[in-house]
Write a protein that holds these residues in place. Structure first.
Motif, PDB file in Angstrom:
ATOM      1  N   MET A   1       5.919  -4.530  -9.141  1.00 33.39           N
ATOM      2  CA  MET A   1       6.314  -3.160  -8.873  1.00 33.39           C
ATOM      3  C   MET A   1       5.898  -2.751  -7.465  1.00 33.39           C
ATOM      4  O   MET A   1       6.613  -2.029  -6.778  1.00 33.39           O
ATOM      5  CB  MET A   1       5.686  -2.213  -9.894  1.00 33.39           C
ATOM      6  CG  MET A   1       6.180  -2.377 -11.306  1.00 33.39           C
ATOM      7  SD  MET A   1       5.424  -1.158 -12.434  1.00 33.39           S
ATOM      8  CE  MET A   1       6.102   0.371 -11.795  1.00 33.39           C
ATOM      9  N   VAL A   2       4.722  -3.221  -7.039  1.00 35.47           N
ATOM     10  CA  VAL A   2       4.176  -2.796  -5.751  1.00 35.47           C
ATOM     11  C   VAL A   2       4.774  -3.579  -4.595  1.00 35.47           C
ATOM     12  O   VAL A   2       5.227  -3.013  -3.594  1.00 35.47           O
ATOM     13  CB  VAL A   2       2.641  -2.924  -5.750  1.00 35.47           C
ATOM     14  CG1 VAL A   2       2.070  -2.570  -4.381  1.00 35.47           C
ATOM     15  CG2 VAL A   2       2.021  -2.036  -6.829  1.00 35.47           C
ATOM     16  N   PHE A   3       4.785  -4.910  -4.703  1.00 36.62           N
ATOM     17  CA  PHE A   3       5.173  -5.752  -3.579  1.00 36.62           C
ATOM     18  C   PHE A   3       6.620  -6.228  -3.620  1.00 36.62           C
ATOM     19  O   PHE A   3       7.123  -6.758  -2.636  1.00 36.62           O
ATOM     20  CB  PHE A   3       4.248  -6.967  -3.492  1.00 36.62           C
ATOM     21  CG  PHE A   3       2.812  -6.608  -3.205  1.00 36.62           C
ATOM     22  CD1 PHE A   3       2.489  -5.728  -2.187  1.00 36.62           C
ATOM     23  CD2 PHE A   3       1.790  -7.148  -3.952  1.00 36.62           C
ATOM     24  CE1 PHE A   3       1.172  -5.396  -1.917  1.00 36.62           C
ATOM     25  CE2 PHE A   3       0.459  -6.829  -3.694  1.00 36.62           C
ATOM     26  CZ  PHE A   3       0.157  -5.948  -2.668  1.00 36.62           C
ATOM     27  N   GLU A   4       7.285  -6.069  -4.768  1.00 37.05           N
ATOM     28  CA  GLU A   4       8.652  -6.563  -4.877  1.00 37.05           C
ATOM     29  C   GLU A   4       9.598  -5.488  -5.414  1.00 37.05           C
ATOM     30  O   GLU A   4      10.620  -5.790  -6.018  1.00 37.05           O
ATOM     31  CB  GLU A   4       8.689  -7.800  -5.782  1.00 37.05           C
ATOM     32  CG  GLU A   4       7.865  -8.960  -5.253  1.00 37.05           C
ATOM     33  CD  GLU A   4       7.881 -10.176  -6.161  1.00 37.05           C
ATOM     34  OE1 GLU A   4       8.576 -10.138  -7.203  1.00 37.05           O
ATOM     35  OE2 GLU A   4       7.203 -11.168  -5.827  1.00 37.05           O
ATOM     36  N   SER A   5       9.254  -4.248  -5.188  1.00 38.55           N
ATOM     37  CA  SER A   5      10.072  -3.152  -5.697  1.00 38.55           C
ATOM     38  C   SER A   5      11.451  -3.154  -5.053  1.00 38.55           C
ATOM     39  O   SER A   5      11.590  -3.352  -3.840  1.00 38.55           O
ATOM     40  CB  SER A   5       9.389  -1.807  -5.419  1.00 38.55           C
ATOM     41  OG  SER A   5      10.232  -0.730  -5.811  1.00 38.55           O
TER      42      SER A   5
ATOM     43  N   GLN B   1       8.600   4.181  -1.621  1.00 40.34           N
ATOM     44  CA  GLN B   1       8.231   3.587  -0.343  1.00 40.34           C
ATOM     45  C   GLN B   1       6.849   4.053   0.099  1.00 40.34           C
ATOM     46  O   GLN B   1       6.058   3.270   0.637  1.00 40.34           O
ATOM     47  CB  GLN B   1       9.262   3.955   0.728  1.00 40.34           C
ATOM     48  CG  GLN B   1       9.005   3.282   2.077  1.00 40.34           C
ATOM     49  CD  GLN B   1       9.049   1.772   1.990  1.00 40.34           C
ATOM     50  OE1 GLN B   1      10.065   1.203   1.567  1.00 40.34           O
ATOM     51  NE2 GLN B   1       7.977   1.110   2.382  1.00 40.34           N
ATOM     52  N   ALA B   2       6.527   5.316  -0.144  1.00 31.65           N
ATOM     53  CA  ALA B   2       5.217   5.840   0.235  1.00 31.65           C
ATOM     54  C   ALA B   2       4.106   5.125  -0.528  1.00 31.65           C
ATOM     55  O   ALA B   2       3.057   4.793   0.043  1.00 31.65           O
ATOM     56  CB  ALA B   2       5.154   7.342  -0.034  1.00 31.65           C
ATOM     57  N   ALA B   3       4.334   4.865  -1.811  1.00 35.08           N
ATOM     58  CA  ALA B   3       3.325   4.165  -2.617  1.00 35.08           C
ATOM     59  C   ALA B   3       3.179   2.722  -2.163  1.00 35.08           C
ATOM     60  O   ALA B   3       2.065   2.194  -2.063  1.00 35.08           O
ATOM     61  CB  ALA B   3       3.702   4.230  -4.096  1.00 35.08           C
ATOM     62  N   VAL B   4       4.306   2.063  -1.879  1.00 33.09           N
ATOM     63  CA  VAL B   4       4.269   0.679  -1.416  1.00 33.09           C
ATOM     64  C   VAL B   4       3.535   0.586  -0.077  1.00 33.09           C
ATOM     65  O   VAL B   4       2.705  -0.308   0.135  1.00 33.09           O
ATOM     66  CB  VAL B   4       5.698   0.115  -1.290  1.00 33.09           C
ATOM     67  CG1 VAL B   4       5.690  -1.248  -0.597  1.00 33.09           C
ATOM     68  CG2 VAL B   4       6.349  -0.004  -2.670  1.00 33.09           C
ATOM     69  N   ASP B   5       3.818   1.510   0.824  1.00 36.36           N
ATOM     70  CA  ASP B   5       3.129   1.534   2.118  1.00 36.36           C
ATOM     71  C   ASP B   5       1.633   1.737   1.934  1.00 36.36           C
ATOM     72  O   ASP B   5       0.813   1.107   2.622  1.00 36.36           O
ATOM     73  CB  ASP B   5       3.692   2.644   2.995  1.00 36.36           C
ATOM     74  CG  ASP B   5       5.102   2.353   3.486  1.00 36.36           C
ATOM     75  OD1 ASP B   5       5.541   1.192   3.404  1.00 36.36           O
ATOM     76  OD2 ASP B   5       5.768   3.307   3.946  1.00 36.36           O
ATOM     77  N   ARG B   6       1.274   2.598   0.999  1.00 35.25           N
ATOM     78  CA  ARG B   6      -0.141   2.902   0.756  1.00 35.25           C
ATOM     79  C   ARG B   6      -0.883   1.673   0.236  1.00 35.25           C
ATOM     80  O   ARG B   6      -2.084   1.498   0.491  1.00 35.25           O
ATOM     81  CB  ARG B   6      -0.256   4.061  -0.240  1.00 35.25           C
ATOM     82  CG  ARG B   6      -1.643   4.661  -0.370  1.00 35.25           C
ATOM     83  CD  ARG B   6      -1.571   6.023  -1.048  1.00 35.25           C
ATOM     84  NE  ARG B   6      -1.039   5.959  -2.388  1.00 35.25           N
ATOM     85  CZ  ARG B   6      -1.770   5.758  -3.489  1.00 35.25           C
ATOM     86  NH1 ARG B   6      -3.089   5.600  -3.397  1.00 35.25           N
ATOM     87  NH2 ARG B   6      -1.211   5.723  -4.681  1.00 35.25           N
ATOM     88  N   ALA B   7      -0.184   0.797  -0.473  1.00 36.52           N
ATOM     89  CA  ALA B   7      -0.810  -0.418  -1.007  1.00 36.52           C
ATOM     90  C   ALA B   7      -1.279  -1.345   0.098  1.00 36.52           C
ATOM     91  O   ALA B   7      -2.185  -2.158  -0.108  1.00 36.52           O
ATOM     92  CB  ALA B   7       0.168  -1.153  -1.922  1.00 36.52           C
TER      93      ALA B   7
END
Length: 215
Positions: free
Chosen positions: A123-127, A136-142
């Protein structure tokens, strides 16, 4: 305790609450736990709110009281997983003052996250929803939050400028993320501990040898 800390240990919540009135926080935890199972099995586009409500043992109005739509639910779950990763990296850095061990712990945090049975890392790295601003904001925050945490440690310990420390931190995070995902796809050939040790040694010989602790 945060949702991120609770979610991986809430398997019993998946069956809790059928015909039972739960406190708002517990109901939210249960819905997130059930939603994780459904999203992991079906993917985002094939997941229906009806199925999540049915498996959680609640009516659709109850589900919509907590999450107005499927994207809201997905985004909330994504935030939980990102918080989980960030907390693990920060714990890795604060668990010791030995910088060599810190590097190994930080690498291990990414490997443990990627290897989680929840499949959260996909979910985080391959959304496939990065076109959605909240996703996108959550993925960037990861990526950004772990880089921030490691930058702070390097700046404090190695006496480097923030720009140089951030570049090194980005390298460590990138190395950890990419190698962990590669390892997961090929991990029958090497154990988790051996993989973490190899990558940590590579990182330490670059960071630790090149930028020693400043007294």
């Amino acid at each position: 305790m945060t949702e991120a800390a609770r979610l991986p240990t809430t398997s019993r919540l998946r069956q809790l609450g059928r015909g039972v009135r739960l406190p708002k926080r517990k109901r939210r935890e249960q819905l997130l736990a059930v939603a994780q199972d459904v999203f992991a099995a079906n993917g985002y586009h094939a997941t229906a709110m009806d199925e999540i409500a049915e498996r959680a043992g609640v009516s659709k109005p109850v589900l919509y009281q907590h999450f107005p739509g499927k994207l809201d639910l997905y985004s909330a779950l994504l935030d939980v997983h990102v918080d989980e990763l960030i907390a693990a990296v920060k714990e890795a850095l604060s668990s010791t003052t030995d910088n060599k061990q810190r590097v190994k712990n930080a690498v291990g945090a990414f490997y443990d996250f990627v290897n989680s049975e929840t499949g959260a890392y996909r979910m985080v790295f391959e959304s496939d929803l990065r076109g959605e601003p909240a996703v996108q904001a959550a993925v960037d925050r990861a990526t950004e939050a772990p880089v921030d945490a490691i930058t702070k440690t390097i700046t404090s310990d190695a006496g480097l400028s923030e720009d140089k420390a951030r570049l090194l931190a980005s390298g460590l995070v990138g190395l950890s993320q990419v190698s962990a995902r590669f390892w997961l796809d090929n991990h029958n050939s090497i154990s988790r501990d051996d993989a973490v040790s190899l990558i940590a040694t590579l990182a330490w010989r670059g960071i630790g040898a090149g930028f020693p602790l400043q007294q």
